[in-house]
Motif scaffolding. Structure first.
Motif, PDB file in Angstrom:
ATOM      1  N   ARG A  32     -35.098 -33.151  49.527  1.00  0.00           N
ATOM      2  CA  ARG A  32     -36.222 -33.071  50.446  1.00  0.00           C
ATOM      3  C   ARG A  32     -36.654 -34.494  50.725  1.00  0.00           C
ATOM      4  O   ARG A  32     -37.437 -35.059  49.990  1.00  0.00           O
ATOM      5  CB  ARG A  32     -37.354 -32.255  49.829  1.00  0.00           C
ATOM      6  N   GLU A  43     -28.855 -31.816  52.891  1.00  0.00           N
ATOM      7  CA  GLU A  43     -29.860 -32.333  53.815  1.00  0.00           C
ATOM      8  C   GLU A  43     -29.576 -33.780  54.208  1.00  0.00           C
ATOM      9  O   GLU A  43     -29.917 -34.215  55.307  1.00  0.00           O
ATOM     10  CB  GLU A  43     -31.251 -32.227  53.191  1.00  0.00           C
ATOM     11  N   HIS A  56     -36.092 -22.316  58.591  1.00  0.00           N
ATOM     12  CA  HIS A  56     -35.931 -23.253  57.482  1.00  0.00           C
ATOM     13  C   HIS A  56     -36.052 -22.492  56.168  1.00  0.00           C
ATOM     14  O   HIS A  56     -36.892 -21.602  56.020  1.00  0.00           O
ATOM     15  CB  HIS A  56     -36.973 -24.364  57.549  1.00  0.00           C
ATOM     16  N   THR A  84     -37.215 -26.677  52.423  1.00  0.00           N
ATOM     17  CA  THR A  84     -36.062 -27.542  52.671  1.00  0.00           C
ATOM     18  C   THR A  84     -35.777 -27.647  54.162  1.00  0.00           C
ATOM     19  O   THR A  84     -36.391 -26.969  54.988  1.00  0.00           O
ATOM     20  CB  THR A  84     -34.808 -26.987  51.964  1.00  0.00           C
ATOM     21  N   ASP A  85     -34.800 -28.475  54.492  1.00  0.00           N
ATOM     22  CA  ASP A  85     -34.338 -28.597  55.871  1.00  0.00           C
ATOM     23  C   ASP A  85     -33.137 -27.701  56.135  1.00  0.00           C
ATOM     24  O   ASP A  85     -32.608 -27.675  57.241  1.00  0.00           O
ATOM     25  CB  ASP A  85     -33.966 -30.065  56.157  1.00  0.00           C
ATOM     26  N   HIS A 111     -28.585 -27.475  64.456  1.00  0.00           N
ATOM     27  CA  HIS A 111     -29.633 -27.666  63.464  1.00  0.00           C
ATOM     28  C   HIS A 111     -30.969 -27.992  64.116  1.00  0.00           C
ATOM     29  O   HIS A 111     -32.011 -27.446  63.731  1.00  0.00           O
ATOM     30  CB  HIS A 111     -29.250 -28.784  62.493  1.00  0.00           C
TER      31      HIS A 111
END
Length: 298
Positions: free
Chosen positions: A3, A52, A162, A166-167, A280
């Protein structure tokens, strides 16, 4: 999985890119793409929607004498660990370049994999990433280009959320009719579900068809032993897969995403016959059967 803020990165995109041919899975089990670091290469990198931030393995950072840029807490499958951070000028694959990049150093693999690193979500931001394992092709296209052309034959887009804080992106998934969430992780060789999902989907991990598998070691190298066996029918988007085998294990990363709820880590093993377009930035994905799916087992 990390993160982290991505404020220090800049992107350079050039036109419409040509697809790159993936290398077959080697002893480490990962399919890789050719990437260039600081203009040198190609080096084998994993193209990974489950990371990520892009990373390099420690042996590769040492080999290229990459300059250190401090350290960072790396949050992986089985927990967190403090790792070295390095700086590179450019990271390139399929005509797309990420500049002024800071990368974490992953612990060296204990298997025979020779991957140099991982291309993560920071690399995919602002692009349409195409994964087609059956055709041995990966592509990167600018989001400002011919989106309709890239997603042709793939039907309607699936909106992705998401995963937790998190991404990473997650989509709805069904196992034997039970509904849960699936985190898209093309860098994961074996798909996994937590015990909550196993119970809802009537998967009996104590059955004779299940057995213990080699321990999973994350960034902190603390092993966790999964049970592996048949979990039945898996459905996501327009894709339906029968007779699926997967690991059942309660990894800390799963609790981070959605504690106590049915969670799947959807890996490359279940995408072998699938053509995936991954946006994304727009939080959209498209699935359809790969045109080369008939040759996967041929």
């Amino acid at each position: 999985m990390r993160r982290l803020l991505l404020m220090f990165m800049a992107f350079v995109s050039v036109g419409a890119y040509a697809a790159v041919r993936t290398a077959p899975a080697g002893d480490g089990g990962h399919v890789t793409v050719p990437a260039w670091v600081n203009g040198k290469g190609p080096y084998p990198f994993i193209f990974d929607t489950g990371a990520e931030i892009s990373d390099v393995y420690a042996w590769f950072a040492d080999q290229l004498h990459l300059p250190r840029a401090g350290s960072e807490s790396l949050n992986g499958m089985t927990g967190s660990a403090q790792v070295a951070r390095y700086r590179i000028e450019s990271l390139t694959m399929d005509g797309h370049t990420l500049r002024n990049v800071q990368l974490d150093a992953l612990p060296n693999r204990k298997d025979k994999g020779v991957q140099a690193g991982v291309l993560g979500l920071d690399f995919m931001a602002g692009t349409l990433a195409v994964f087609d394992f059956a055709c041995h092709r990966m592509e990167v296209h600018p989001r400002t280009g011919d989106v309709a052309g890239v997603t042709a034959k793939s039907g309607a887009a699936i909106h992705a959320e998401h995963a937790g804080q998190t991404d990473l992106l997650q989509i709805p998934v069904q196992i034997n009719g039970a509904l849960g969430i699936a985190v898209l992780d093309t860098g994961n060789r074996v798909s996994k579900i937590n015990s909550t999902f196993a119970r809802l989907a009537h998967v009996d991990t104590n059955a004779a068809s299940f057995h213990d598998e080699a321990p999973i070691e994350g960034a902190n190298l603390k092993p966790m032993v999964p049970r592996v066996g048949p979990i039945g029918r898996v459905e996501f988007g327009s894709i339906q897969l029968d007779g699926v085998h997967a690991q059942v294990v309660d990894l800390p990363v799963m609790a981070d995403v959605d504690a106590g709820k049915p969670v799947m880590w959807l890996g490359s093993d279940l995408l072998q016959t699938v053509h995936l377009v991954y946006d994304h930035t727009g939080q959209q994905v498209w699935f359809r059967p790969s045109d080369c799916a008939a040759n996967v087992h041929g």
